[in-house]
Design a protein around this motif. Sequence first.
Motif, PDB file in Angstrom:
ATOM      1  N   VAL A  14       0.834  -1.211   0.000  1.00 50.58           N
ATOM      2  CA  VAL A  14       0.000   0.000   0.000  1.00 50.58           C
ATOM      3  C   VAL A  14       0.867   1.259   0.000  1.00 50.58           C
ATOM      4  O   VAL A  14       1.765   1.422   0.828  1.00 50.58           O
ATOM      5  N   HIS A  15       0.555   2.129  -0.938  1.00 45.22           N
ATOM      6  CA  HIS A  15       1.184   3.442  -1.019  1.00 45.22           C
ATOM      7  C   HIS A  15       0.091   4.499  -0.885  1.00 45.22           C
ATOM      8  O   HIS A  15      -1.040   4.301  -1.336  1.00 45.22           O
ATOM      9  N   LEU A  16       0.445   5.621  -0.265  1.00 50.04           N
ATOM     10  CA  LEU A  16      -0.474   6.748  -0.176  1.00 50.04           C
ATOM     11  C   LEU A  16       0.286   8.023  -0.512  1.00 50.04           C
ATOM     12  O   LEU A  16       1.273   8.366   0.137  1.00 50.04           O
ATOM     13  N   THR A  17      -0.187   8.709  -1.548  1.00 46.46           N
ATOM     14  CA  THR A  17       0.394   9.989  -1.967  1.00 46.46           C
ATOM     15  C   THR A  17      -0.725  11.019  -2.034  1.00 46.46           C
ATOM     16  O   THR A  17      -1.760  10.781  -2.657  1.00 46.46           O
ATOM     17  N   LEU A  18      -0.537  12.140  -1.370  1.00 50.15           N
ATOM     18  CA  LEU A  18      -1.534  13.213  -1.367  1.00 50.15           C
ATOM     19  C   LEU A  18      -0.952  14.471  -1.986  1.00 50.15           C
ATOM     20  O   LEU A  18       0.267  14.688  -1.951  1.00 50.15           O
ATOM     21  N   SER A  19      -1.827  15.287  -2.514  1.00 48.95           N
ATOM     22  CA  SER A  19      -1.392  16.546  -3.129  1.00 48.95           C
ATOM     23  C   SER A  19      -1.417  17.665  -2.098  1.00 48.95           C
ATOM     24  O   SER A  19      -2.262  17.696  -1.211  1.00 48.95           O
ATOM     25  N   SER A  20      -0.487  18.563  -2.231  1.00 45.58           N
ATOM     26  CA  SER A  20      -0.454  19.759  -1.391  1.00 45.58           C
ATOM     27  C   SER A  20      -0.018  20.928  -2.256  1.00 45.58           C
ATOM     28  O   SER A  20       0.366  20.763  -3.417  1.00 45.58           O
ATOM     29  N   ARG A  21      -0.054  22.117  -1.697  1.00 54.77           N
ATOM     30  CA  ARG A  21       0.371  23.301  -2.450  1.00 54.77           C
ATOM     31  C   ARG A  21       1.831  23.202  -2.871  1.00 54.77           C
ATOM     32  O   ARG A  21       2.245  23.768  -3.872  1.00 54.77           O
ATOM     33  N   ALA A  22       2.612  22.474  -2.080  1.00 52.75           N
ATOM     34  CA  ALA A  22       4.039  22.334  -2.380  1.00 52.75           C
ATOM     35  C   ALA A  22       4.311  21.173  -3.341  1.00 52.75           C
ATOM     36  O   ALA A  22       5.457  20.936  -3.706  1.00 52.75           O
ATOM     37  N   GLY A  23       3.246  20.463  -3.711  1.00 52.97           N
ATOM     38  CA  GLY A  23       3.422  19.312  -4.595  1.00 52.97           C
ATOM     39  C   GLY A  23       2.954  18.038  -3.928  1.00 52.97           C
ATOM     40  O   GLY A  23       2.271  18.061  -2.898  1.00 52.97           O
ATOM     41  N   GLU A  24       3.312  16.900  -4.501  1.00 55.06           N
ATOM     42  CA  GLU A  24       2.887  15.622  -3.957  1.00 55.06           C
ATOM     43  C   GLU A  24       3.641  15.290  -2.669  1.00 55.06           C
ATOM     44  O   GLU A  24       4.838  15.562  -2.547  1.00 55.06           O
ATOM     45  N   VAL A  25       2.893  14.707  -1.717  1.00 55.80           N
ATOM     46  CA  VAL A  25       3.486  14.277  -0.453  1.00 55.80           C
ATOM     47  C   VAL A  25       3.312  12.766  -0.363  1.00 55.80           C
ATOM     48  O   VAL A  25       2.189  12.257  -0.381  1.00 55.80           O
ATOM     49  N   HIS A  26       4.422  12.054  -0.271  1.00 54.53           N
ATOM     50  CA  HIS A  26       4.395  10.591  -0.190  1.00 54.53           C
ATOM     51  C   HIS A  26       4.317  10.194   1.290  1.00 54.53           C
ATOM     52  O   HIS A  26       5.276  10.384   2.041  1.00 54.53           O
ATOM     53  N   ILE A  27       3.187   9.639   1.692  1.00 55.64           N
ATOM     54  CA  ILE A  27       2.926   9.404   3.110  1.00 55.64           C
ATOM     55  C   ILE A  27       3.178   7.954   3.515  1.00 55.64           C
ATOM     56  O   ILE A  27       3.818   7.685   4.523  1.00 55.64           O
ATOM     57  N   LEU A  28       2.670   7.012   2.742  1.00 60.24           N
ATOM     58  CA  LEU A  28       2.894   5.592   3.023  1.00 60.24           C
ATOM     59  C   LEU A  28       3.645   4.964   1.857  1.00 60.24           C
ATOM     60  O   LEU A  28       3.359   5.242   0.694  1.00 60.24           O
ATOM     61  N   HIS A  29       4.594   4.077   2.190  1.00 52.85           N
ATOM     62  CA  HIS A  29       5.481   3.510   1.176  1.00 52.85           C
ATOM     63  C   HIS A  29       5.490   1.986   1.270  1.00 52.85           C
ATOM     64  O   HIS A  29       6.168   1.412   2.125  1.00 52.85           O
ATOM     65  N   GLY A  30       4.734   1.322   0.435  1.00 46.73           N
ATOM     66  CA  GLY A  30       4.802  -0.128   0.335  1.00 46.73           C
ATOM     67  C   GLY A  30       4.468  -0.870   1.621  1.00 46.73           C
ATOM     68  O   GLY A  30       5.184  -1.794   2.015  1.00 46.73           O
ATOM     69  N   VAL A  31       3.381  -0.493   2.257  1.00 50.50           N
ATOM     70  CA  VAL A  31       3.003  -1.112   3.533  1.00 50.50           C
ATOM     71  C   VAL A  31       2.401  -2.493   3.303  1.00 50.50           C
ATOM     72  O   VAL A  31       1.485  -2.669   2.499  1.00 50.50           O
ATOM     73  N   ASN A  32       2.937  -3.479   4.035  1.00 48.26           N
ATOM     74  CA  ASN A  32       2.382  -4.832   4.055  1.00 48.26           C
ATOM     75  C   ASN A  32       2.052  -5.185   5.500  1.00 48.26           C
ATOM     76  O   ASN A  32       2.906  -5.058   6.381  1.00 48.26           O
ATOM     77  N   LEU A  33       0.826  -5.605   5.723  1.00 50.48           N
ATOM     78  CA  LEU A  33       0.388  -5.883   7.092  1.00 50.48           C
ATOM     79  C   LEU A  33      -0.811  -6.809   7.066  1.00 50.48           C
ATOM     80  O   LEU A  33      -1.719  -6.640   6.245  1.00 50.48           O
ATOM     81  N   ALA A  34      -0.815  -7.800   7.940  1.00 53.34           N
ATOM     82  CA  ALA A  34      -1.963  -8.691   8.098  1.00 53.34           C
ATOM     83  C   ALA A  34      -2.300  -8.784   9.583  1.00 53.34           C
ATOM     84  O   ALA A  34      -1.412  -9.001  10.413  1.00 53.34           O
ATOM     85  N   VAL A  35      -3.575  -8.603   9.900  1.00 52.67           N
ATOM     86  CA  VAL A  35      -4.034  -8.622  11.293  1.00 52.67           C
ATOM     87  C   VAL A  35      -5.147  -9.653  11.415  1.00 52.67           C
ATOM     88  O   VAL A  35      -6.129  -9.616  10.668  1.00 52.67           O
ATOM     89  N   GLY A  36      -4.980 -10.580  12.342  1.00 51.52           N
ATOM     90  CA  GLY A  36      -5.942 -11.658  12.501  1.00 51.52           C
ATOM     91  C   GLY A  36      -7.117 -11.284  13.378  1.00 51.52           C
ATOM     92  O   GLY A  36      -7.060 -10.297  14.133  1.00 51.52           O
ATOM     93  N   PRO A  37      -8.199 -12.048  13.306  1.00 48.40           N
ATOM     94  CA  PRO A  37      -9.369 -11.793  14.142  1.00 48.40           C
ATOM     95  C   PRO A  37      -9.014 -11.822  15.629  1.00 48.40           C
ATOM     96  O   PRO A  37      -8.294 -12.716  16.093  1.00 48.40           O
ATOM     97  N   GLY A  38      -9.476 -10.828  16.368  1.00 44.03           N
ATOM     98  CA  GLY A  38      -9.273 -10.793  17.806  1.00 44.03           C
ATOM     99  C   GLY A  38      -7.920 -10.283  18.265  1.00 44.03           C
ATOM    100  O   GLY A  38      -7.674 -10.178  19.467  1.00 44.03           O
ATOM    101  N   GLU A  39      -7.032  -9.934  17.334  1.00 44.24           N
ATOM    102  CA  GLU A  39      -5.721  -9.411  17.730  1.00 44.24           C
ATOM    103  C   GLU A  39      -5.843  -8.004  18.302  1.00 44.24           C
ATOM    104  O   GLU A  39      -6.770  -7.262  17.973  1.00 44.24           O
ATOM    105  N   ALA A  40      -4.866  -7.643  19.130  1.00 45.55           N
ATOM    106  CA  ALA A  40      -4.697  -6.261  19.574  1.00 45.55           C
ATOM    107  C   ALA A  40      -3.331  -5.806  19.084  1.00 45.55           C
ATOM    108  O   ALA A  40      -2.316  -6.423  19.409  1.00 45.55           O
ATOM    109  N   VAL A  41      -3.305  -4.748  18.284  1.00 43.86           N
ATOM    110  CA  VAL A  41      -2.068  -4.260  17.676  1.00 43.86           C
ATOM    111  C   VAL A  41      -1.861  -2.805  18.071  1.00 43.86           C
ATOM    112  O   VAL A  41      -2.726  -1.949  17.821  1.00 43.86           O
TER     113      VAL A  41
END
Length: 228
Positions: A14-41
């Motif tokens: 997962v990547h997240l890039t948002l636009s701003s007045r200064a240009g694109e802001v790269h917020i998340l970079h290649g996130v991989n995550l799996a969370v099982g039922p009932g977990e606390a993270v």
Amino acid sequence: MTTPQSPVLALRDVHLTLSSRAGEVHILHGVNLAVGPGEAVGIVGPSGSGKTSLLMVMSGLEPATSGTVTLAGESLSGKSEEELARIRRETVGIVFQSFHLIPTLTAIENVAIPMEFRGLSDATARATEALKRVGLSHRLDHYPGQLSGGEQQRVAIARALAAGAKVLLADEPTGNLDQDTGNAIIDLLFDLKTREGATLLLVTHDRSLAARCGRIIEVRDGKVSEGA
């Protein structure tokens, strides 16, 4: 032989890039995550690292720029706003640092309204029971302005859990509370998580609080790693 349970929440590249007045802001970079039922993270990291943005992407409040997010078996990719809203109503409870209660509605009305949007005929009964579980059966008809900060956060938690949310996302839920009230709210969150069997993802700057979770995820410069 038991069959491994499928993740209730999965992020793939997962990547997240948002636009701003200064240009694109790269917020998340290649996130991989799996969370099982009932977990606390517990999700930790410095300010501006992308913790809240990660929660927003998990819930579909902010669409990922690329990659896939799967929530309770449903991919969020390509969904309309109406479809995403339905998935959130049926699957996710969100508790923010600011309580996000509607000031002109009573406690019971604030808890009931998401269920009314789902067309549940017993919304008021469910709201009453949820407020009872968080210790507010004596405050049903009080407006947010008549409640303390801790009571308002209890209403927010009741609202998140009343419809049977499978995933509970909490973003610094004690940030606007004093220490004693905050500790009571966290105890309540973990108690309800255990009783309801929900999955809890808790964003916090407090590592001792994160340590109460079964796993710690660290977000730094938009990248995610298992924390210590």
